[in-house]
Design a protein around this motif. Structure first.
Motif, short mmCIF file in Angstrom:
data_model
loop_
_atom_site.label_atom_id
_atom_site.label_comp_id
_atom_site.label_asym_id
_atom_site.label_seq_id
_atom_site.Cartn_x
_atom_site.Cartn_y
_atom_site.Cartn_z
N GLN A 194 18.70 20.65 -28.55
CA GLN A 194 18.69 21.17 -27.28
C GLN A 194 17.70 20.24 -26.50
O GLN A 194 17.68 19.82 -25.28
CB GLN A 194 18.50 22.56 -27.16
N GLY A 195 16.75 19.36 -27.30
CA GLY A 195 15.87 18.80 -26.54
C GLY A 195 14.74 18.15 -27.80
O GLY A 195 14.86 18.58 -29.00
N PRO A 247 17.54 16.79 -23.19
CA PRO A 247 16.02 16.60 -22.50
C PRO A 247 15.08 16.20 -23.48
O PRO A 247 15.10 16.64 -24.77
CB PRO A 247 15.76 17.97 -22.01
N ARG A 292 12.48 22.70 -19.14
CA ARG A 292 13.37 21.75 -18.68
C ARG A 292 15.00 21.77 -19.57
O ARG A 292 16.00 21.71 -18.68
CB ARG A 292 12.96 20.04 -19.32
N ILE A 293 14.94 22.29 -20.65
CA ILE A 293 16.12 22.56 -21.49
C ILE A 293 16.89 23.79 -20.59
O ILE A 293 17.89 23.66 -20.24
CB ILE A 293 15.72 23.00 -23.01
N GLN A 348 16.39 24.70 -17.54
CA GLN A 348 16.98 24.08 -16.24
C GLN A 348 18.37 23.53 -16.52
O GLN A 348 19.24 23.68 -15.49
CB GLN A 348 16.03 23.40 -15.58
N GLN A 349 18.56 22.59 -17.29
CA GLN A 349 19.64 22.09 -17.76
C GLN A 349 20.71 22.84 -18.22
O GLN A 349 21.76 22.79 -17.66
CB GLN A 349 19.56 20.98 -18.85
N ARG A 357 22.15 24.62 -15.14
CA ARG A 357 22.82 23.66 -14.14
C ARG A 357 24.53 23.48 -14.76
O ARG A 357 25.16 23.12 -13.95
CB ARG A 357 22.22 22.22 -14.04
N THR A 358 24.41 23.37 -16.08
CA THR A 358 25.47 23.21 -16.73
C THR A 358 26.57 24.35 -17.03
O THR A 358 27.58 24.29 -17.33
CB THR A 358 25.52 22.47 -17.94
#
Length: 193
Positions: free
Chosen positions: A92-93, A125, A184-185, A187-188, A191-192
């Motif tokens: 994931q990051g 990320p 950040r993870i 948020q991504q 978004r997806t």
């Protein structure tokens, strides 16, 4: 993001991370964490280190966040360019701390087989933490690696190589960067979704 649903995989650099190193402290503190254990910490071979990272990621039943230091960061970059799509999806990051520039003029011979450093963007990320006085990678080189890998980059003042020699044993303030990466993870993921 609940830490219980995440597998934190610690990726040490050359010579491993001793008990006093921040990575060892984090492994004791973070739930559901483990360490990539290399067969030879003194004489690292890129193919073997990448294969062991791949095995460690593949064996996780939960999504993985990589916590890499120094040569571990370079190992992550090499792994990302050759990993299968299925294995890449598990990550994931990545928190990439004090990456070692194995292309620098004064790089130890034992690390030179990790050159050249991949310059492709990581497919997850990432947050790169460098220092303005790290002998393993200058601030400008850390910024360049961050840009190439698509990482958010932070350069700390006077932090050295962010290891025990530079006084980073527990590195409690580093958790703020881990939380920033996890944001950040999330948020991504939103978004997806």
């Amino acid at each position: 993001m609940r830490s219980e649903s995440i597998h934190y995989l610690i990726v040490p650099g050359w010579q491993g991370s001793p008990a006093a190193h921040w990575q060892s402290h984090w492994q004791r503190r973070l739930p559901n964490s483990a360490r990539v254990e290399q067969a030879d910490w003194q004489n690292p071979l890129r193919e073997q280190w990448v294969a062991e990272l791949d095995r460690s990621i593949s064996s996780s039943a939960e999504p993985v966040i990589l916590l890499a230091h120094s040569l571990g960061c370079i190992t992550v970059a090499h792994w990302a360019v050759q990993a299968s799509a299925d294995t890449l999806e598990r990550v994931q990051g990545a928190l990439l701390v004090a990456p070692a520039d194995v292309q620098r003029y004064n790089c130890p011979d034992a690390l030179r087989n990790f050159a050249p450093i991949p310059s492709l963007a990581l497919p997850f990320p990432s947050l790169l933490i460098g220092s303005d006085n790290d002998s393993a990678a200058s601030a400008s080189r850390a910024r360049q690696l961050g840009q190439e890998w698509g990482s958010e980059t932070v350069i700390l003042n006077g932090a050295g190589h962010i290891n025990t020699q530079s006084g980073h044993t527990r590195w409690e303030q580093g958790f703020a960067y881990l939380y920033r990466l996890q944001d950040r993870i999330l948020q991504q993921i939103r978004r997806t979704a």
